[in-house]
Scaffold this active site. Structure first.
Site, mmCIF file in Angstrom:
data_model
loop_
_atom_site.group_PDB
_atom_site.id
_atom_site.type_symbol
_atom_site.label_atom_id
_atom_site.label_comp_id
_atom_site.label_asym_id
_atom_site.label_seq_id
_atom_site.Cartn_x
_atom_site.Cartn_y
_atom_site.Cartn_z
ATOM 1 N N ARG A 5 5.025 -13.011 9.395
ATOM 2 C CA ARG A 5 5.662 -11.703 9.253
ATOM 3 C C ARG A 5 7.057 -11.744 9.842
ATOM 4 O O ARG A 5 7.312 -12.468 10.797
ATOM 5 C CB ARG A 5 4.882 -10.684 10.081
ATOM 6 C CG ARG A 5 3.777 -10.003 9.401
ATOM 7 C CD ARG A 5 3.111 -9.077 10.392
ATOM 8 N NE ARG A 5 3.455 -7.688 10.147
ATOM 9 C CZ ARG A 5 2.955 -6.979 9.151
ATOM 10 N NH1 ARG A 5 2.100 -7.513 8.315
ATOM 11 N NH2 ARG A 5 3.299 -5.717 8.979
ATOM 12 N N GLU A 64 0.862 -1.172 0.000
ATOM 13 C CA GLU A 64 0.000 0.000 0.000
ATOM 14 C C GLU A 64 0.902 1.227 0.000
ATOM 15 O O GLU A 64 1.794 1.320 0.857
ATOM 16 C CB GLU A 64 -0.879 -0.019 1.253
ATOM 17 C CG GLU A 64 -1.899 1.075 1.207
ATOM 18 C CD GLU A 64 -2.768 1.147 2.459
ATOM 19 O OE1 GLU A 64 -2.736 0.210 3.282
ATOM 20 O OE2 GLU A 64 -3.470 2.162 2.584
ATOM 21 N N LYS A 85 4.255 0.582 9.436
ATOM 22 C CA LYS A 85 4.403 1.868 8.747
ATOM 23 C C LYS A 85 3.810 2.999 9.571
ATOM 24 O O LYS A 85 4.305 4.118 9.546
ATOM 25 C CB LYS A 85 3.737 1.791 7.378
ATOM 26 C CG LYS A 85 4.656 1.181 6.341
ATOM 27 C CD LYS A 85 4.034 1.205 4.974
ATOM 28 C CE LYS A 85 3.127 0.028 4.800
ATOM 29 N NZ LYS A 85 2.553 -0.105 3.475
HETATM 30 P P1 ATP Z 1 2.749 -2.314 7.839
HETATM 31 O O1 ATP Z 1 2.133 -2.996 9.002
HETATM 32 O O2 ATP Z 1 4.220 -2.128 7.958
HETATM 33 O O3 ATP Z 1 2.030 -1.085 7.467
HETATM 34 P P2 ATP Z 1 1.398 -3.660 5.785
HETATM 35 O O4 ATP Z 1 1.145 -5.099 5.805
HETATM 36 O O5 ATP Z 1 0.274 -2.752 6.036
HETATM 37 O O6 ATP Z 1 2.625 -3.354 6.695
HETATM 38 P P3 ATP Z 1 1.594 -3.386 2.981
HETATM 39 O O7 ATP Z 1 2.152 -2.268 2.222
HETATM 40 O O8 ATP Z 1 0.136 -3.589 2.914
HETATM 41 O O9 ATP Z 1 2.056 -3.188 4.456
HETATM 42 O O10 ATP Z 1 2.377 -4.724 2.680
HETATM 43 C C1 ATP Z 1 2.690 -5.229 1.401
HETATM 44 C C2 ATP Z 1 3.046 -6.685 1.538
HETATM 45 O O11 ATP Z 1 4.166 -6.819 2.386
HETATM 46 C C3 ATP Z 1 1.902 -7.469 2.154
HETATM 47 O O12 ATP Z 1 1.722 -8.647 1.427
HETATM 48 C C4 ATP Z 1 2.383 -7.738 3.556
HETATM 49 O O13 ATP Z 1 1.901 -8.984 4.002
HETATM 50 C C5 ATP Z 1 3.903 -7.756 3.399
HETATM 51 N N1 ATP Z 1 4.552 -7.367 4.650
HETATM 52 C C6 ATP Z 1 4.382 -6.230 5.344
HETATM 53 N N2 ATP Z 1 5.101 -6.250 6.476
HETATM 54 C C7 ATP Z 1 5.750 -7.437 6.501
HETATM 55 C C8 ATP Z 1 6.651 -8.073 7.413
HETATM 56 N N3 ATP Z 1 7.042 -7.484 8.532
HETATM 57 N N4 ATP Z 1 7.121 -9.306 7.108
HETATM 58 C C9 ATP Z 1 6.762 -9.901 5.963
HETATM 59 N N5 ATP Z 1 5.915 -9.361 5.068
HETATM 60 C C10 ATP Z 1 5.403 -8.147 5.320
HETATM 61 MG MG MG Z 2 -1.406 -2.324 5.149
#
Ligand code: ATP
Ligand code: MG
Length: 731
Positions: free
Chosen positions: A433, A213, A443
């Site tokens: 994760r 995102e 984020k």
């Molecule tokens: P955050 O919690 O940091 O905002 P998010 O999951 O909202 O992370 P996205 O931009 O939606 O962030 O993530 C894009 C992809 O990266 C998704 O498929 C998510 O599952 C993966 N991802 C995000 N954080 C991690 C992590 N710590 N370890 C592995 N994969 C991750």
């Molecule tokens: Mg997200």
């Protein structure tokens, strides 16, 4: 009567301590086994301590060698102990025949006729990662015995130490083994045929996507997700979309989009196509109308609080039963902007009584009077994650929709919607994760650190963001190797930050040129100076191909303040003191004459020197007589160096898990950045270039201090260096 003589305590060996620590059974062990147990005693992570006995038994019963045990410890640093997975990680069951090894070595020798034995050994070790090092060495020695190596000319001072090869990584095949090979969902025959034709047309066996995102910068967790999505597809002959999941226009912007693309490419991933969730807004809207007509979606007038309450109580909202035509009319009004934000939503009619809360009529569309960075003001309603993601996956023919485990709960609604819509059905598969100690990775939290100036922007070298890591000096290969080492798993992953440093150290030790720099300089002036002397300094002690660098030794030079004692040396002080001469690395012996205070209040050492080898030998003996070692201090000449600001970093948070403490902001480490603004670096380092626009800049190992990279803000006027990692490990 004389006092009874106490028995002299027997000094404990390392292995004695190991034996105690691991509660090993009495008896004698081979030296190989002892080394294995020593490694376990040192590296067994806390989480695996309850399995100590079992792991030690495996060493004996499976006759594990040192490499295998080390690989096992890396595995346990990232994963919970599970017998089968542990054995796989240790390479149990992988066998090599002596014939196979010999044939490979013969071939390697033929192909590399001028290579030194150790180079052949390193090629062979890569091919047979689980073979015992000593055995391989014996094989190589035998194969090389009768060959006359036409040695390349080598600089005299270069020692012939082997260049470290980096950590033993589990082969990718094994790392990705946990991911299902193909989409296991049953497809409608005509959809399957269309899907296969599409894959064939783009010459791919499978398709994955990485769907960030654009509401912040990518971090190490995303690097892991990219490693899984891009890496898995590549291994299986597939392709990967970079899909910007842009359905929340109020939090997203173009700056993030650009950086996401940049970082994905920086890590070396090949993007099949860049798409946006918003590319499909019209298609998603048309499907929504169709679903309303068919009775699978309805417009709901409940407030967000009522929605939550009814879900919790598993009660049907009254609007659930409104006629389809009415919902359709309202939905079109929503789209036209006739309703205020938060007044009505479109919901999927799934099952309000379902045990899985996410199945209780999730929201499909909500009203947001917010322009979108892609579609401008075209829309004032935006689809939700649950409605969008699975359909986008279907549109793009994604075979493996790989995501993190928190999406597990959404899998049912994902499957429900793709089934109802009736096209090709992608398969969601989850992994755990990545969490790293002493940092935060959501984020939202990173955004707070940036917005409230707790750090200096997204690319602050202390941040776990990819831009931060890059600025700090971590390379794509270090980050990807780290992901490979951490592996793919469905167990919780809470990884020691030191593991990243370990991987970096292994790589930089091999690749970085050396230099002598001084962080906290104290000046030495020679009383018996005659003329500058040029010294040939090897840029890498084990890699002659890097060549030699000329450095100057002159009348004034600097050593570290901590390497000088302004008094007589104490028994534990081995460096320079008033009564204790010392030697310089690649330089002469130094004798303090007096210490003077300069006009600016700083002290200066007046000294004499000698290049005479015999003099040094005398010093060596004198030190030995005091049970001390003669040290060779790192130093830098005044007229061959430049002043630089050197930034040393430590972890950003004091606690291993800042999420567990009450006030995570208060847990920030006040010493996470230490600035040395009077440091000195050699001219040849200063001239090596600056890091601009993310072009990876040449890195250096400053002897005894660590691995350093020039900072993006460095200029010819003001040189700035970042320490990527120190030389010593905390892992
Ligand atoms: P955050 O919690 O940091 O905002 P998010 O999951 O909202 O992370 P996205 O931009 O939606 O962030 O993530 C894009 C992809 O990266 C998704 O498929 C998510 O599952 C993966 N991802 C995000 N954080 C991690 C992590 N710590 N370890 C592995 N994969 C991750
Ligand atoms: Mg997200």
């Amino acid at each position: 009567m004389s006092e009874p003589v106490a028995a002299k305590p027997v000094k404990k060996t390392t292995f004695d301590k190991t034996r105690e620590q691991l509660s090993l059974p009495e008896g004698t062990y081979t030296s190989g086994q002892e080394s294995c147990f020593n490694v376990i005693a040192k590296k067994l992570p806390k989480s695996a301590i309850p399995h100590t006995a079992e792991i030690c038994n495996l060493v004996l019963s499976l006759n594990l060698n040192l490499k295998q045990v080390e690989a096992g410890m890396y595995f346990l640093a990232a994963n919970a102990f599970e017998l089968a997975a542990f054995k796989t990680a240790c390479g149990v069951g992988v066998t090599y025949t002596p014939e196979e090894i010999e044939a490979f070595i013969t071939d390697a020798v033929q192909k590399n006729p001028t290579a030194e034995n150790f180079k052949i050994l390193s090629i062979v070790s890569k091919q047979f990662p689980w073979a015992e090092a000593q055995k391989l060495q014996a094989f190589v020695q035998k194969a090389c015995e009768n060959r006359v190596v036409q040695k390349e000319e080598k600089a005299e001072k270069v020692q012939k130490a082997a260049i470290p090869e980096g950590p033993t990584l589990m082969p990718l095949e094994q790392v990705y083994d946990i991911i299902p090979k193909c989409n296991r969902y049953e497809q409608l025959p005509e959809e399957q045929a269309k899907h296969e034709a599409f894959l064939k047309s783009i010459n791919a066996t499978i398709l994955t996507r990485f769907p960030p995102e654009p509401n912040g910068y990518l971090h190490l967790g995303h690097a892991k997700s990219m490693f899984v999505n891009f890496g898995y597809a590549k291994l299986r002959g597939g392709k990967t979309y970079l899909r910007l999941d842009d359905t929340n226009p109020e939090k997203e912007n173009e700056e993030y989009v650009e950086k996401i693309k940049e970082m994905c490419k920086w890590l070396g991933h090949e993007i099949f196509q860049i798409t946006h969730a918003s590319d499909y807004f019209q298609r998603l809207y048309d499907i929504a109308e169709d679903l309303i007509v068919k009775g699978h979606c309805y417009v709901d007038n409940q407030t967000p609080e009522q929605v939550a309450e009814f879900r919790e109580k598993k009660m049907d909202p009254p609007c659930r039963f409104r006629p389809a035509e009415e919902s359709l009319k309202l939905f079109r009004e929503m789209r036209m902007g006739l309703w205020a934000e938060g007044t009505i939503t479109l919901r999927m009619k799934i099952d309000m009584k379902n045990a899985n809360p996410n199945m209780r009529d999730p929201i499909a569309y909500r009203i947001k009077f917010h322009d979108h960075q892609q579609s401008g003001d075209k829309w004032c309603i935006y689809p939700s994650y649950d409605y969008t993601h699975c359909l986008n996956d279907a549109f793009e023919n994604i075979t493996h929709s790989v995501c993190t485990l928190e999406f597990n709960i959404r899998r049912e609604s994902y499957d429900w919607l793709t089934h109802i819509v009736g096209g090709y059905r992608p398969m969601q598969w989850e992994f755990s994760r990545l969490n790293i100690t002493n940092t935060v990775m959501s984020k939202r939290r990173l955004l707070r650190l940036v917005n409230e100036n707790f750090v200096n922007g997204w690319d602050d070298p202390r941040m776990p963001t990819l831009v931060g890591l890059r600025r700090r000096g971590f390379t794509p290969s270090v980050i990807n190797q780290f992901c490979q080492l951490v592996g793919v798993s469905r167990n919780d992953q809470f990884i020691d930050y030191g593991l990243l440093e370990y991987v970096a150290r292994q790589e930089f030790e091999r690749t970085n040129d050396r230099a002598m720099a001084v962080l906290d300089p104290i000046k030495i002036e020679l009383a018996d100076y005659k003329e500058d002397k040029e010294i040939e300094y090897p840029l890498h002690p084990a890699d002659a191909s890097k060549g030699m660098q000329k450095i100057k030794f002159g009348k004034t030079f600097f050593i570290e303040q901590s390497a000088f004692m302004n008094g007589n040396a104490t028994p534990d002080f081995m460096e320079l003191a008033l009564d204790q001469p010392c030697a310089l690395r690649y330089g002469p012996a130094i004798y303090v004459k007096e210490v003077v205070t300069e006009k600016n209040g700083q002290i200066k050492i007046i000294a004499t020197h000698s290049w005479d080898a015999e003099e040094k030998q005398k010093l060596f003996k004198a030190m030995k007589a005091q049970k001390k070692t003669l040290l060779h201090l790192h130093w830098i000449s005044e007229n061959d160096s430049r002043v630089a600001e050197v930034r040393l970093y430590d972890v950003l948070f004091k606690s291993r898990d800042p999420m567990e403490v009450e006030d995570w902001i208060a847990d920030m480490n006040p010493n996470s950045l230490i600035v040395k603004d009077k440091a000195r670096v050699p001219k040849y380092v200063a001239e090596a270039g600056t890091q601009k626009d993310g072009v990876q800049y040449k890195m250096f190992q400053f002897e005894r201090l660590g691995f350093f990279v020039v900072d993006e803000q460095s200029s010819n006027k003001k040189l700035i260096f970042n320490r990527t990692v120190a030389l010593k490990s905390s892992f």
